[in-house]
Design an enzyme around this catalytic site. Structure first.
Site, mmCIF file in Angstrom:
data_model
loop_
_atom_site.group_PDB
_atom_site.id
_atom_site.type_symbol
_atom_site.label_atom_id
_atom_site.label_comp_id
_atom_site.label_asym_id
_atom_site.label_seq_id
_atom_site.Cartn_x
_atom_site.Cartn_y
_atom_site.Cartn_z
ATOM 1 N N GLU A 17 9.907 -3.615 10.322
ATOM 2 C CA GLU A 17 10.251 -2.605 9.384
ATOM 3 C C GLU A 17 10.885 -1.520 10.465
ATOM 4 O O GLU A 17 10.170 -1.399 11.615
ATOM 5 C CB GLU A 17 9.051 -1.990 8.992
ATOM 6 C CG GLU A 17 9.241 -0.650 8.355
ATOM 7 C CD GLU A 17 8.291 -0.053 7.177
ATOM 8 O OE1 GLU A 17 7.242 -0.796 6.978
ATOM 9 O OE2 GLU A 17 8.163 1.104 6.688
ATOM 10 N N ASP B 276 0.698 -1.115 0.031
ATOM 11 C CA ASP B 276 -0.027 -0.045 0.082
ATOM 12 C C ASP B 276 0.751 1.299 0.096
ATOM 13 O O ASP B 276 0.261 2.547 -0.103
ATOM 14 C CB ASP B 276 -0.993 -0.010 0.995
ATOM 15 C CG ASP B 276 -0.183 0.063 2.655
ATOM 16 O OD1 ASP B 276 0.876 -0.156 2.646
ATOM 17 O OD2 ASP B 276 -1.108 0.274 3.471
ATOM 18 N N SER B 277 2.360 0.894 -0.130
ATOM 19 C CA SER B 277 2.957 2.209 -0.136
ATOM 20 C C SER B 277 2.791 2.723 -1.535
ATOM 21 O O SER B 277 3.581 3.891 -1.913
ATOM 22 C CB SER B 277 4.595 1.783 -0.145
ATOM 23 O OG SER B 277 4.760 0.686 -1.001
ATOM 24 N N GLU C 289 -0.929 -5.528 8.585
ATOM 25 C CA GLU C 289 0.043 -4.687 9.667
ATOM 26 C C GLU C 289 -0.581 -5.084 11.081
ATOM 27 O O GLU C 289 -1.645 -4.774 11.198
ATOM 28 C CB GLU C 289 0.032 -3.155 9.304
ATOM 29 C CG GLU C 289 0.835 -2.847 8.147
ATOM 30 C CD GLU C 289 0.956 -1.293 7.767
ATOM 31 O OE1 GLU C 289 0.331 -0.565 8.641
ATOM 32 O OE2 GLU C 289 1.258 -0.894 6.895
ATOM 33 N N LYS D 39 -1.061 -9.339 3.003
ATOM 34 C CA LYS D 39 -0.171 -8.628 4.090
ATOM 35 C C LYS D 39 -1.192 -7.843 4.974
ATOM 36 O O LYS D 39 -1.635 -7.056 4.645
ATOM 37 C CB LYS D 39 0.948 -8.159 3.872
ATOM 38 C CG LYS D 39 1.730 -7.505 4.971
ATOM 39 C CD LYS D 39 3.372 -7.211 4.620
ATOM 40 C CE LYS D 39 3.153 -5.667 3.703
ATOM 41 N NZ LYS D 39 2.742 -4.728 4.649
ATOM 42 N N ASP E 93 -1.184 -5.982 -0.148
ATOM 43 C CA ASP E 93 -1.179 -5.460 1.237
ATOM 44 C C ASP E 93 -2.928 -5.299 1.231
ATOM 45 O O ASP E 93 -3.485 -4.747 0.221
ATOM 46 C CB ASP E 93 -0.406 -3.948 1.097
ATOM 47 C CG ASP E 93 0.338 -3.958 2.216
ATOM 48 O OD1 ASP E 93 0.486 -4.659 3.283
ATOM 49 O OD2 ASP E 93 1.198 -3.018 2.054
#
Ligand code: KIV
Length: 300
Positions: free
Chosen positions: A184, A46-47, A117, A115, A85
């Site tokens: 991260e 999602d970057s 978070e 993925k 993501d």
């Protein structure tokens, strides 16, 4: 037929001590290049919010943005495992809603895994997705969707309590069935220790060389990120410089008539000659002149 990389392959790579390479991709041409370069894991991060869509954070990225870009990537990739993501608020509300959204990334997007978070609060959701047959990658440390709560993009796990929490979260994600965990912005010795304790692979970004694999954001790696690179990133090319120079030369060639040249232009077919074209042009020139005269006399 090319064999697709599986989540089991990644766990086996960790056991063999083989480092895992992961890179982000958001579109067809770069995903294709990453796959052809033999990169085994491609993350539609999602970057894309920051790197491609021009947002300041990843928070505005929607499920429909992710689906759009995941489809472009999966159309290109033959061999790599594609992880999509789950964007902000698509997995935090309830495990059932998360399952529906993850299901869309797999079913409509074509991703092989998702993925999510976070640690403790998402563990139940991870277990739910895994039970439904969706492989899940975890993500601990600096979790960009929580940037406002974390007070910025800062290195995490810098106190005994935070380090303990990181270990607890990593083990809880592993127990819930996550097949790998992104770490991260974590001090290198902490990330190394976590990587030694968990059995699933850790993939680091700003977490030092002791992780089982590394991920970089594609635009950082290719030198396409405007402004200074984050400290943890390394550019392996200066594509921004190459692209700017190419665009400058193209504009100059158009302006001075050097583009297109003969090589980029098409001639007439054999049964036509320049005189025929000129005769047609004459006819239309005359018609236009006639039209102008008629309009002129109407007005006059
Ligand atoms: O969205 C992303 O690109 C990521 C990587 C930084 C791991 O989550």
């Amino acid at each position: 037929m090319t064999q697709r990389v599986t989540v089991a392959d990644l766990v086996a790579m960790k056991r063999r001590g083989e480092r895992i390479v992961m890179v982000t991709a958001y579109d067809y041409p770069t995903a294709r290049l990453a796959d052809e370069a033999g990169i085994p894991v491609i993350l539609v991060g999602d970057s894309l919010g920051n790197t491609v869509l021009g947002y300041e954070t990843t928070i505005p990225v929607t499920l429909s943005d992710m689906l759009h870009h995941t489809r472009a990537v999966t159309r290109a990739v033959r061999r790599a495992l594609v992880v999509a993501d789950m964007p902000f608020l698509t997995f935090q509300v309830t495990p059932e809603e998360a399952l529906r959204n993850a299901g869309r990334l797999v079913q409509e997007g074509g991703a092989q895994a998702v993925k999510v978070e976070g640690g403790g609060p998402v563990v139940e959701t991870v277990a739910r997705l895994v039970r439904a047959g969706i492989p899940v990658m975890g993500h601990l440390g600096l979790t960009p969707q929580s940037v406002h709560a974390l007070g910025g993009y800062r290195v995490q796990a810098r106190s005994v309590a935070a380090i303990r929490q990181l270990f607890a979260d990593a083990l809880a994600l592993e127990e819930a069935g996550a097949f790998a965990i992104v770490l991260e912005l974590i001090p290198a010795p902490v990330a190394r220790a976590v990587s030694e304790v968990v059995q699933v692979p850790t993939i680091g970004i700003g977490a030092g060389p002791g992780c089982d694999g590394q991920v970089q954001v594609l635009t950082d790696l290719l030198g396409l990120t405007p402004g200074p690179l984050p400290r943890h990133a390394r550019a392996y090319a200066d594509l921004a410089g190459i692209v700017s120079e190419a665009l400058r030369r193209y504009a100059e060639d158009v302006r001075n008539g050097a583009f297109p040249g003969e090589a980029e232009s098409f001639g007439l077919p054999r049964d036509l000659d320049a005189e025929t074209v000129e005769a047609i042009a004459q006819e239309y020139r005359a018609r236009r002149e006639g039209g102008r005269d008629a309009r002129g006399s109407d007005c006059g």
